[in-house]
Scaffold this active site. Structure first.
Site, PDB file in Angstrom:
ATOM      1  N   ARG A   1      29.107  26.723 -35.995  1.00 59.52           N
ATOM      2  CA  ARG A   1      28.136  25.787 -36.591  1.00 59.52           C
ATOM      3  C   ARG A   1      28.849  24.530 -37.067  1.00 59.52           C
ATOM      4  O   ARG A   1      28.332  23.424 -36.964  1.00 59.52           O
ATOM      5  CB  ARG A   1      27.420  26.479 -37.758  1.00 59.52           C
ATOM      6  CG  ARG A   1      26.554  27.655 -37.321  1.00 59.52           C
ATOM      7  CD  ARG A   1      26.014  28.399 -38.525  1.00 59.52           C
ATOM      8  NE  ARG A   1      25.161  29.519 -38.168  1.00 59.52           N
ATOM      9  CZ  ARG A   1      25.594  30.763 -37.972  1.00 59.52           C
ATOM     10  NH1 ARG A   1      26.890  31.047 -38.063  1.00 59.52           N
ATOM     11  NH2 ARG A   1      24.748  31.734 -37.672  1.00 59.52           N
TER      12      ARG A   1
ATOM     13  N   PRO B   1      25.482  22.110 -39.090  1.00 56.40           N
ATOM     14  CA  PRO B   1      25.838  23.065 -40.132  1.00 56.40           C
ATOM     15  C   PRO B   1      24.966  22.810 -41.364  1.00 56.40           C
ATOM     16  O   PRO B   1      25.101  21.782 -42.023  1.00 56.40           O
ATOM     17  CB  PRO B   1      27.308  22.776 -40.421  1.00 56.40           C
ATOM     18  CG  PRO B   1      27.546  21.385 -39.914  1.00 56.40           C
ATOM     19  CD  PRO B   1      26.497  21.062 -38.900  1.00 56.40           C
TER      20      PRO B   1
ATOM     21  N   ASP C   1      24.499  23.830 -44.493  1.00 57.66           N
ATOM     22  CA  ASP C   1      24.915  23.522 -45.873  1.00 57.66           C
ATOM     23  C   ASP C   1      25.420  22.082 -45.968  1.00 57.66           C
ATOM     24  O   ASP C   1      25.125  21.368 -46.926  1.00 57.66           O
ATOM     25  CB  ASP C   1      26.042  24.473 -46.309  1.00 57.66           C
ATOM     26  CG  ASP C   1      25.601  25.916 -46.254  1.00 57.66           C
ATOM     27  OD1 ASP C   1      24.837  26.337 -47.130  1.00 57.66           O
ATOM     28  OD2 ASP C   1      25.999  26.622 -45.296  1.00 57.66           O
TER      29      ASP C   1
ATOM     30  N   ASP D   1      20.432  35.236 -42.812  1.00 58.48           N
ATOM     31  CA  ASP D   1      21.565  36.168 -42.794  1.00 58.48           C
ATOM     32  C   ASP D   1      21.269  37.371 -43.708  1.00 58.48           C
ATOM     33  O   ASP D   1      21.595  38.513 -43.387  1.00 58.48           O
ATOM     34  CB  ASP D   1      22.839  35.473 -43.311  1.00 58.48           C
ATOM     35  CG  ASP D   1      22.975  34.065 -42.755  1.00 58.48           C
ATOM     36  OD1 ASP D   1      23.969  33.772 -42.098  1.00 58.48           O
ATOM     37  OD2 ASP D   1      22.054  33.249 -42.990  1.00 58.48           O
TER      38      ASP D   1
ATOM     39  N   ARG E   1      18.939  39.671 -41.992  1.00 58.02           N
ATOM     40  CA  ARG E   1      19.688  40.479 -41.004  1.00 58.02           C
ATOM     41  C   ARG E   1      20.429  41.613 -41.714  1.00 58.02           C
ATOM     42  O   ARG E   1      20.450  42.752 -41.251  1.00 58.02           O
ATOM     43  CB  ARG E   1      20.715  39.595 -40.276  1.00 58.02           C
ATOM     44  CG  ARG E   1      20.106  38.640 -39.277  1.00 58.02           C
ATOM     45  CD  ARG E   1      21.144  37.714 -38.663  1.00 58.02           C
ATOM     46  NE  ARG E   1      20.554  36.897 -37.605  1.00 58.02           N
ATOM     47  CZ  ARG E   1      20.914  35.653 -37.316  1.00 58.02           C
ATOM     48  NH1 ARG E   1      21.889  35.056 -38.009  1.00 58.02           N
ATOM     49  NH2 ARG E   1      20.337  34.990 -36.338  1.00 58.02           N
TER      50      ARG E   1
ATOM     51  N   HIS F   1      26.232  29.269 -44.655  1.00 58.57           N
ATOM     52  CA  HIS F   1      25.512  29.919 -43.553  1.00 58.57           C
ATOM     53  C   HIS F   1      26.413  29.716 -42.337  1.00 58.57           C
ATOM     54  O   HIS F   1      26.318  28.724 -41.624  1.00 58.57           O
ATOM     55  CB  HIS F   1      24.142  29.248 -43.357  1.00 58.57           C
ATOM     56  CG  HIS F   1      23.500  29.588 -42.035  1.00 58.57           C
ATOM     57  ND1 HIS F   1      23.147  30.859 -41.678  1.00 58.57           N
ATOM     58  CD2 HIS F   1      23.165  28.798 -40.976  1.00 58.57           C
ATOM     59  CE1 HIS F   1      22.628  30.842 -40.456  1.00 58.57           C
ATOM     60  NE2 HIS F   1      22.632  29.607 -40.004  1.00 58.57           N
TER      61      HIS F   1
ATOM     62  N   THR G   1      18.670  31.109 -31.234  1.00 59.93           N
ATOM     63  CA  THR G   1      17.960  32.033 -32.130  1.00 59.93           C
ATOM     64  C   THR G   1      16.772  31.279 -32.710  1.00 59.93           C
ATOM     65  O   THR G   1      16.921  30.121 -33.097  1.00 59.93           O
ATOM     66  CB  THR G   1      18.863  32.511 -33.292  1.00 59.93           C
ATOM     67  OG1 THR G   1      19.083  31.416 -34.186  1.00 59.93           O
ATOM     68  CG2 THR G   1      20.206  33.008 -32.798  1.00 59.93           C
TER      69      THR G   1
HETATM   70  P1  NAD Z   1      16.723  22.559 -29.638  1.00 61.90           P
HETATM   71  O1  NAD Z   1      17.736  21.822 -28.820  1.00 61.90           O
HETATM   72  O2  NAD Z   1      15.813  23.527 -28.961  1.00 61.90           O
HETATM   73  O3  NAD Z   1      15.804  21.511 -30.425  1.00 61.90           O
HETATM   74  C1  NAD Z   1      16.293  20.388 -31.089  1.00 61.90           C
HETATM   75  C2  NAD Z   1      15.198  19.346 -31.073  1.00 61.90           C
HETATM   76  O4  NAD Z   1      15.630  18.244 -31.881  1.00 61.90           O
HETATM   77  C3  NAD Z   1      14.905  18.780 -29.675  1.00 61.90           C
HETATM   78  O5  NAD Z   1      13.527  18.901 -29.391  1.00 61.90           O
HETATM   79  C4  NAD Z   1      15.326  17.311 -29.753  1.00 61.90           C
HETATM   80  O6  NAD Z   1      14.552  16.455 -28.972  1.00 61.90           O
HETATM   81  C5  NAD Z   1      15.172  17.055 -31.250  1.00 61.90           C
HETATM   82  N1  NAD Z   1      15.939  15.913 -31.743  1.00 61.90           N
HETATM   83  C6  NAD Z   1      17.226  15.601 -31.474  1.00 61.90           C
HETATM   84  N2  NAD Z   1      17.575  14.474 -32.139  1.00 61.90           N
HETATM   85  C7  NAD Z   1      16.493  14.078 -32.844  1.00 61.90           C
HETATM   86  C8  NAD Z   1      16.211  12.990 -33.705  1.00 61.90           C
HETATM   87  N3  NAD Z   1      17.131  12.065 -33.991  1.00 61.90           N
HETATM   88  N4  NAD Z   1      14.988  12.896 -34.245  1.00 61.90           N
HETATM   89  C9  NAD Z   1      14.034  13.806 -33.972  1.00 61.90           C
HETATM   90  N5  NAD Z   1      14.231  14.863 -33.145  1.00 61.90           N
HETATM   91  C10 NAD Z   1      15.436  14.985 -32.583  1.00 61.90           C
HETATM   92  O7  NAD Z   1      17.538  23.280 -30.794  1.00 61.90           O
HETATM   93  P2  NAD Z   1      17.031  24.524 -31.691  1.00 61.90           P
HETATM   94  O8  NAD Z   1      17.413  25.798 -31.031  1.00 61.90           O
HETATM   95  O9  NAD Z   1      15.632  24.274 -32.097  1.00 61.90           O
HETATM   96  O10 NAD Z   1      18.008  24.371 -32.962  1.00 61.90           O
HETATM   97  C11 NAD Z   1      17.834  23.285 -33.835  1.00 61.90           C
HETATM   98  C12 NAD Z   1      18.887  23.336 -34.939  1.00 61.90           C
HETATM   99  O11 NAD Z   1      18.627  24.461 -35.799  1.00 61.90           O
HETATM  100  C13 NAD Z   1      20.330  23.531 -34.410  1.00 61.90           C
HETATM  101  O12 NAD Z   1      21.221  22.716 -35.164  1.00 61.90           O
HETATM  102  C14 NAD Z   1      20.577  24.999 -34.677  1.00 61.90           C
HETATM  103  O13 NAD Z   1      21.964  25.294 -34.782  1.00 61.90           O
HETATM  104  C15 NAD Z   1      19.845  25.168 -35.994  1.00 61.90           C
HETATM  105  N6  NAD Z   1      19.528  26.560 -36.403  1.00 61.90           N
HETATM  106  C16 NAD Z   1      19.641  26.821 -37.719  1.00 61.90           C
HETATM  107  C17 NAD Z   1      19.364  28.091 -38.191  1.00 61.90           C
HETATM  108  C18 NAD Z   1      19.515  28.380 -39.673  1.00 61.90           C
HETATM  109  O14 NAD Z   1      19.466  29.553 -40.092  1.00 61.90           O
HETATM  110  N7  NAD Z   1      19.704  27.371 -40.500  1.00 61.90           N
HETATM  111  C19 NAD Z   1      18.946  29.103 -37.296  1.00 61.90           C
HETATM  112  C20 NAD Z   1      18.807  28.768 -35.951  1.00 61.90           C
HETATM  113  C21 NAD Z   1      19.114  27.482 -35.497  1.00 61.90           C
END
Ligand code: NAD
Length: 316
Positions: A90, A123, A125, A150, A153, A177, A233
């Site tokens: 991350r 990331p 945090d 987490d 899980r 995280h 995920t």
């Molecule tokens: P994804 O690639 O499917 O979706 C990302 C979306 O963001 C895309 O639709 C893209 O067009 C959009 N985007 C990119 N730049 C942008 C901007 N400047 N303005 C508006 N929209 C924009 O990715 P995902 O699988 O949905 O994951 C998204 C994020 O969530 C990742 O960073 C992932 O690591 C994170 N995530 C966090 C957790 C958590 O527990 N915090 C869990 C899962 C995923």
């Protein structure tokens, strides 16, 4: 523009944003959901697909929009940005996504001075801290999804091993995280019984210290495994976000390990990371100053140090 309350704006309608929108729609918690994405066609398509299920859920207006659509939102959930590729951590996403947030956050706050900002993008945090600094919002109104996922899980895996309902397992993952997160074994309990009493008494005759260590490793590596298999995920995080939003909208004072601004806790300060916190309509009311074992204190300080190291390299 008519605003229906409660209103939630979702920035980023990829896997996580759209799955959360689906879960939120089913929950009946929101009266209006706005989808915003750098790719407007994607937001429009998700919006159409969701709206076609309208006759099966409580009334909810769902639309795709530019940032102006976030006006009047009670909560803005930010899931936009790059996601991990197989093998990436991350923290590897820090620079790319911090740059994206420098664009997103001012666009959001221009329209939503009173909203609560909930950060999900990794990331998480670090980006919660970045969002706090860029927005200038009070600390309680900027939070990250933290280790709510987490922790879920963790409870699930303990419950599977111990054959009890996960809702009766009280055990938290805290810190980052990510790879430096830690389990709070010293406070983990089942039905009010600390695990160090529960395990010897349960007659399962397992080597419980080994089993519990294995469970934590599985929790920590869960996202890597899922990303290897299906690329991303999104279901469990969609539910975790719905749970956080529920605690806010219903003013529940629920204890959730969200990522929040930490100061003066076991020598840790000026950082966002996850500690069980009271969440209500104002966002994070306060974090709980859990009493940790010496080992847990050391691990938490290490986790904070890891995050600080990355933040110091970003130009916020
Ligand atoms: P994804 O690639 O499917 O979706 C990302 C979306 O963001 C895309 O639709 C893209 O067009 C959009 N985007 C990119 N730049 C942008 C901007 N400047 N303005 C508006 N929209 C924009 O990715 P995902 O699988 O949905 O994951 C998204 C994020 O969530 C990742 O960073 C992932 O690591 C994170 N995530 C966090 C957790 C958590 O527990 N915090 C869990 C899962 C995923």
């Amino acid at each position: 523009m008519e605003i229906l309350k409660p209103k939630i704006a979702i920035i980023g309608c990829g896997n996580v944003g759209s799955t959360f929108a689906y879960s939120l729609m089913i929950s009946g918690l929101a009266r209006e959901i706005v989808l915003i994405d750098a790719n407007p066609e994607k937001a429009k398509g998700e919006c159409m697909d969701l709206n076609h299920g309208a006759s099966f859920v409580h009334p909810v207006k769902i639309c795709a929009s530019g940032y102006e659509g976030s006006e009047g939102a009670d909560i803005v959930v930010i899931t936009a940005g790059a996601k991990q590729k197989p093998g990436q951590t991350r923290l590897d996403l820090a620079e790319t996504n911090a740059k994206i947030f420098k664009d997103i956050v001012p666009n959001v706050t221009k329209h939503t001075k009173d909203a609560i900002l909930l950060v999900v993008t990794n990331p998480m945090d670090i980006l919660t801290y970045v969002t706090l600094k860029i927005s200038g919002f009070p600390v309680g109104r900027v939070l990250g999804s933290g280790t709510v996922l987490d922790t879920s899980r963790f409870r699930y895996m303990i419950s599977e091993h111990c054959k009890v309902d996960p809702r009766n397992v009280h055990a938290y993952i805290i810190g980052e995280h990510g790879d430096s997160e830690l389990p709070v074994w010293s406070n983990a309990s089942i039905g009010g019984m600390l695990l160090n009493k529960y395990c010897p008494a349960c007659n399962k005759s397992c080597d419980y210290s080994k089993v519990l260590g294995g469970i934590f490793e599985e929790v920590k590596n869960a996202a890597y495994k899922i990303i290897e298999t299906k690329g991303a995920t999104y279901y469990a995080i969609g539910l975790a976000l719905t749970r956080i939003v529920e605690a806010i909208l219903r003013d529940e004072n629920s204890v959730l390990p969200v990522s929040t601004f930490i100061n003066d806790y076991y020598g840790i300060g000026d950082i966002c990371l996850s500690i069980p916190s009271i969440v209500n309509k104002g966002g994070v009311q306060k974090f709980l100053r859990l009493e940790l074992s010496d080992l847990e204190q050391r691990q938490l300080r290490e986790s904070a140090k890891t995050l600080k190291g990355i933040i110091s390299k970003l130009k916020i």
